[in-house]
Design an enzyme around this catalytic site. Structure first.
Site, PDB file in Angstrom:
ATOM      1  CG  LEU C  77      -0.074  -4.575  -6.267  1.00  0.00           C
ATOM      2  CD1 LEU C  77      -0.113  -6.032  -5.782  1.00  0.00           C
ATOM      3  CD2 LEU C  77      -1.501  -4.060  -6.501  1.00  0.00           C
ATOM      4  CB  CYS C  78       1.493   1.034  -2.072  1.00  0.00           C
ATOM      5  SG  CYS C  78       2.362   1.585  -0.593  1.00  0.00           S
ATOM      6  CB  VAL C  79       6.105  -2.315  -0.779  1.00  0.00           C
ATOM      7  CG1 VAL C  79       6.747  -1.015  -0.324  1.00  0.00           C
ATOM      8  CG2 VAL C  79       6.629  -3.484   0.035  1.00  0.00           C
ATOM      9  CB  ALA C  82       1.249  -4.849  -0.686  1.00  0.00           C
TER      10      ALA C  82
END
Lengths: 138, 99, 130
Positions: C77-79, C82
């Site tokens: 998941l892209c930080v 997210a």
């Protein structure tokens, strides 16, 4: 060359208008991070994506950040191949004068300032897609 | 090159943009709402029929069936399942999703 | 062949995550390697453990987790995406003083560099979105 191996040709295709959805903004974030990987990067704006480059946006009234100011910095990240679908511009009643003037400095020519933007037609776009190793769609 | 279209041609310009750019010899795969572009007797059927001369057009059978329109597919369109989708991705040099 | 997958929409509203899942499953069954599945934009919502769909509906999140468990998939998941959308792992919970964490099993939060790296390492990148 990046740590990960040989250089690949990366194309980011932007086909959506800014602000109505977040795609344009988060696409730009990928381009900026991707620049550190020293790949052979191009950007293509077509369809409503050409609206992303319209200059002098005033976003205060909608309470969002004008992220498009960052496009002007792309040249400093060595992202200097920016292609715009000329038919998409014409269909939308726009000309290059309506868009930000994006430039980069060529260190091989005593830092001469050069245009990053290239207007392209359908055949050039088709060739551009063909040349790529990786295409990101936003 | 494999072009993937996932939008209905009646609400979005994705199929038109794709048809404009897709070169002879390339393949278009219609998935999700994109499969409505694969049907006969629609406003875009003629255009697809014409494109079929130069371009391979495929549609994801699961998406056609889910939408109850698998009996209306234009002649000349190749139906593929998810296995076929994977094969199209690996058989073509590049993949472009017309989101 | 080594494949990279990008998922740009959340579960349920759009079919993108379903399509990506079925594609990934078929690719694995055919013996291909999935280098990474990267979730971006609202796609990060595919990684929330707090999902509780009705029993007669598929559980999109759990399905990804199970596939990851079976095949050692790297679900990222892209930080930045997210953080905007309330996807928080234990580290992020501590750092930002949140009341809980909600990253589902098999998923991890990491940077956009992971997407670029997937583009570099994989033979093909397939993007699913809206």
């Amino acid at each position: 060359m990046s740590e990960a191996g040989a250089t690949k040709k990366f194309l980011y295709i932007n086909r959506k208008a800014p602000y109505g959805t977040i795609y344009a903004w988060e696409s730009l974030e990928v381009v900026l991070i991707g620049a550190a990987f020293e790949q052979d990067v191009s950007l293509l704006f077509m369809d409503d994506g050409v609206y992303q480059l319209v200059k002098e946006m005033q976003t205060k009234g909608i309470g969002m950040k004008n992220f498009t100011a960052t496009y002007a910095a792309l040249g400093d990240y060595e992202v200097n191949k920016i292609y715009i679908d000329k038919d998409a511009l014409t269909e939308r009643g726009l000309t290059l004068d309506d868009l930000q003037h994006l430039v980069w400095e060529d260190e091989n020519e005593d830092w001469a300032e050069k245009d990053s933007i290239h207007l392209v037609g359908r055949d050039e776009i088709a060739d551009l897609l063909d040349e790529q190793d990786v295409i990101f769609n936003f | 090159m494999l072009h993937i279209v996932n939008k209905s041609p009646f609400t979005a310009g994705a199929l038109q943009s794709c048809l404009r750019i897709a070169k002879a010899g390339s393949t278009i795969l219609m998935i999700e709402d994109g499969i409505y572009g694969a049907l006969d007797g629609t406003a875009v059927s003629g255009q697809i029929r014409e494109a079929l001369g130069d371009i391979t057009v495929c549609a994801l059978s699961h998406d056609l069936e889910a939408r109850g329109v698998n009996g209306k597919v234009l002649d000349g369109i190749t139906l593929v399942d998810y296995d076929g989708f994977v094969e199209l991705v690996t058989a073509n040099d590049g993949v472009q999703s017309w989101l | 062949m080594k494949l990279g997958i990008m998922v740009n929409e959340g579960p349920y509203t759009h079919q993108a995550s379903d399509s990506a899942y079925h594609f990934t499953k078929a690719a694995l069954a055919k013996g291909h390697e999935i280098y990474r599945v990267f979730f971006y934009h609202d796609g990060v919502q595919n990684g929330t453990d707090f999902t509780t769909p009705p029993q007669d509906d598929r559980n999109v999140v759990k399905r990804w987790s199970e596939l990851a468990g079976e095949h050692g998939l790297d679900l990222v998941l892209c930080v930045a995406a997210a953080q905007r959308r309330g996807l928080v792992d234990e580290d992020e919970q501590k750092r930002h003083g949140k009341t809980g964490h909600n990253v589902a099993p098999g998923f991890r939060i990491s940077g956009l560099g992971q997407l670029i790296e997937a583009g570099i390492q994989a033979d093909r990148l397939v993007v699913f979105g809206d």
